[in-house]
Scaffold this active site. Sequence first.
Site, PDB file in Angstrom:
ATOM      1  N   ASP A  44       0.826  -1.213   0.000  1.00  0.00           N
ATOM      2  CA  ASP A  44       0.000   0.000   0.000  1.00  0.00           C
ATOM      3  C   ASP A  44       0.858   1.261   0.000  1.00  0.00           C
ATOM      4  O   ASP A  44       0.334   2.357  -0.186  1.00  0.00           O
ATOM      5  CB  ASP A  44      -0.958   0.010   1.205  1.00  0.00           C
ATOM      6  CG  ASP A  44      -0.226  -0.180   2.520  1.00  0.00           C
ATOM      7  OD1 ASP A  44       0.428  -1.223   2.691  1.00  0.00           O
ATOM      8  OD2 ASP A  44      -0.298   0.719   3.374  1.00  0.00           O
ATOM      9  N   ASN A  45       2.142   1.108   0.210  1.00  0.00           N
ATOM     10  CA  ASN A  45       3.036   2.268   0.189  1.00  0.00           C
ATOM     11  C   ASN A  45       3.912   2.271  -1.056  1.00  0.00           C
ATOM     12  O   ASN A  45       4.970   2.908  -1.075  1.00  0.00           O
ATOM     13  CB  ASN A  45       3.903   2.287   1.450  1.00  0.00           C
ATOM     14  CG  ASN A  45       3.075   2.534   2.704  1.00  0.00           C
ATOM     15  OD1 ASN A  45       1.999   3.125   2.628  1.00  0.00           O
ATOM     16  ND2 ASN A  45       3.556   2.066   3.838  1.00  0.00           N
TER      17      ASN A  45
HETATM   18  P1  AMP Z   1       0.686   4.024   7.073  1.00  0.00           P
HETATM   19  O1  AMP Z   1       1.423   3.270   8.116  1.00  0.00           O
HETATM   20  O2  AMP Z   1       0.687   5.522   7.272  1.00  0.00           O
HETATM   21  O3  AMP Z   1       1.094   3.647   5.669  1.00  0.00           O
HETATM   22  O4  AMP Z   1      -0.844   3.627   7.231  1.00  0.00           O
HETATM   23  C1  AMP Z   1      -1.322   2.316   7.125  1.00  0.00           C
HETATM   24  C2  AMP Z   1      -2.826   2.333   7.258  1.00  0.00           C
HETATM   25  O5  AMP Z   1      -3.210   2.774   8.558  1.00  0.00           O
HETATM   26  C3  AMP Z   1      -3.541   3.257   6.285  1.00  0.00           C
HETATM   27  O6  AMP Z   1      -4.768   2.675   5.926  1.00  0.00           O
HETATM   28  C4  AMP Z   1      -3.753   4.504   7.114  1.00  0.00           C
HETATM   29  O7  AMP Z   1      -4.829   5.284   6.647  1.00  0.00           O
HETATM   30  C5  AMP Z   1      -4.042   3.918   8.483  1.00  0.00           C
HETATM   31  N1  AMP Z   1      -3.725   4.845   9.577  1.00  0.00           N
HETATM   32  C6  AMP Z   1      -2.495   5.223   9.993  1.00  0.00           C
HETATM   33  N2  AMP Z   1      -2.585   6.091  11.032  1.00  0.00           N
HETATM   34  C7  AMP Z   1      -3.897   6.276  11.268  1.00  0.00           C
HETATM   35  C8  AMP Z   1      -4.659   7.051  12.213  1.00  0.00           C
HETATM   36  N3  AMP Z   1      -4.068   7.835  13.128  1.00  0.00           N
HETATM   37  N4  AMP Z   1      -6.011   6.969  12.158  1.00  0.00           N
HETATM   38  C9  AMP Z   1      -6.624   6.197  11.238  1.00  0.00           C
HETATM   39  N5  AMP Z   1      -5.977   5.440  10.340  1.00  0.00           N
HETATM   40  C10 AMP Z   1      -4.635   5.472  10.337  1.00  0.00           C
HETATM   41 MG    MG Z   2       0.622   4.193   3.883  1.00  0.00          MG
END
Ligand code: AMP
Ligand code: MG
Length: 491
Positions: free
Chosen positions: A259-260
């Site tokens: 997803d990244n």
């Molecule tokens: P990331 O680690 O930023 O790539 O995020 C992975 C997933 O977790 C994605 O679907 C983000 O939207 C979700 N996510 C990360 N932080 C939050 C948060 N504080 N609240 C809601 N969703 C989050």
């Molecule tokens: Mg992400």
Amino acid sequence: MPDTSPDTGAHESGFNFDNSWQRDLPRTYVEQAPDYSPAPQILVLNVDLAANLGLESSVLAQNPGWFAGGEVPPGAAPVALAYAGHQFGGFSAQLGDGRAHLIGEHLTPDGRRFDLQLKGSGRTPFSRGGDGKAALGPMLREYLISEAMAALGVPTTRSLAVALTGEDVRREAGRLPGAVVARVASSHLRVGTLQFWSARGDHGTLARVVDYAIARHDPDLVAQEGRVLAFFDRVIARQARLVAAWMGLGFVHGVLNTDNVALSGETIDYGPCAFMEAYAPGTVFSSIDHQGRYSYANQPLILGWNMAKLAESLLPLMEDADRAVEVLNDRLSGVEDLYHAEWLAVMREKLALHGAQDGDADLATGFLAAMEGQGADWTLAFRRLAEAASGDVTPLRALFADPVRLDLWLPLWRARLREDAADHLRAVNPLIIPRNHLVEQALQAAEQGDLAPFTALLAQITDPFTDRPGREAFSLPAPSGFGDYVTFCGT
Ligand code: AMP
Ligand code: MG
């Protein structure tokens, strides 16, 4: 007819939204406005980027609600996008924009299309247990590192602004100022976007999303027969080039979940990323990456793994179903060679080699082998090759605990140098990267209300190659007292 519409500021701001995602991909998103912010305040505004996008920064500066949430610029149609993803190897069928809003697609005066997205702007149907918010430190971090990447010439999302919401967020560290980063991307299509529809067996929507991705990123393929495979090749090529660029800079993304990984080939989702200092292939910064899955040296392998997941998601769309698996596997087995060629091209530049010769890969690995275990700073070692090329090896040798292997390597390298080596080396090997200890200092000061260290660091990292006085403090690795650097994601 007289224009009776209210004076919205859209024209003055330069925003020119054309929201093709909503038009072309119905039912793949949720309409969702960013949260209200009690006291929006723009902390950082990227005036150069705004100008590049045809935006009027003085108008942007007057509209903090556009960046902190609560208001959207005229013509915007905020949505949260669905996506899935393999996180540390395990599949999540539903992730999505859990704390981000796609505000709209901006068309620049010269016809380029960019997503404007807010991150940290509140809950969406994809938030799961999260609060949808972000703390100031990580948002400033994304701003800083993504702008460094851009200045270093690496494809990346950009940061337009960081704004305070005026609201605290609760994190392990306690209550922290809440903030939003406004980022700009060629798109927010991820490998995980395709996985979302593929995993559901919704091949109709999958096909529409892939066609949309092709139209947006590889428009020359739109009418081509076998375009899905051709698109797969393009994504692989972009990713191979991207990872090679990271490797050249000692960059560790830290969370290369599917997803990244952006189909555009831009670096996206700056979380626990950091630049390696002393060269060590196993370097990991992320507090949760216990196995080193996303370590520096593992990134090329993860590239292959992520492309295999992309292949799986595209499989239902392949024209010749009987041969599809074989064809995709054939492409996947080529990823390693493709990456190697990109890496070698990067290393030939970084070493200022003359032309291309058979032994160049060995020459490059010879330099890395000389560095390994010596405490030699990655960035400075390459940079100081410039002095070495002009005959002064002292600054370079000083980086090595024991330069015996370096001394054996130097004559081999010298024999391969291009004529303008010293200048070339300074043009391709940065003097300044975002040093971990300085990033931390800047973010901590900003949390206390002092933005000066952040501003000073930003000015340095956006000008990475120039030699001029006064840069020493920004070019040196962390003092030994700084210890091992640990980063955190999703904060
Ligand atoms: P990331 O680690 O930023 O790539 O995020 C992975 C997933 O977790 C994605 O679907 C983000 O939207 C979700 N996510 C990360 N932080 C939050 C948060 N504080 N609240 C809601 N969703 C989050
Ligand atoms: Mg992400």
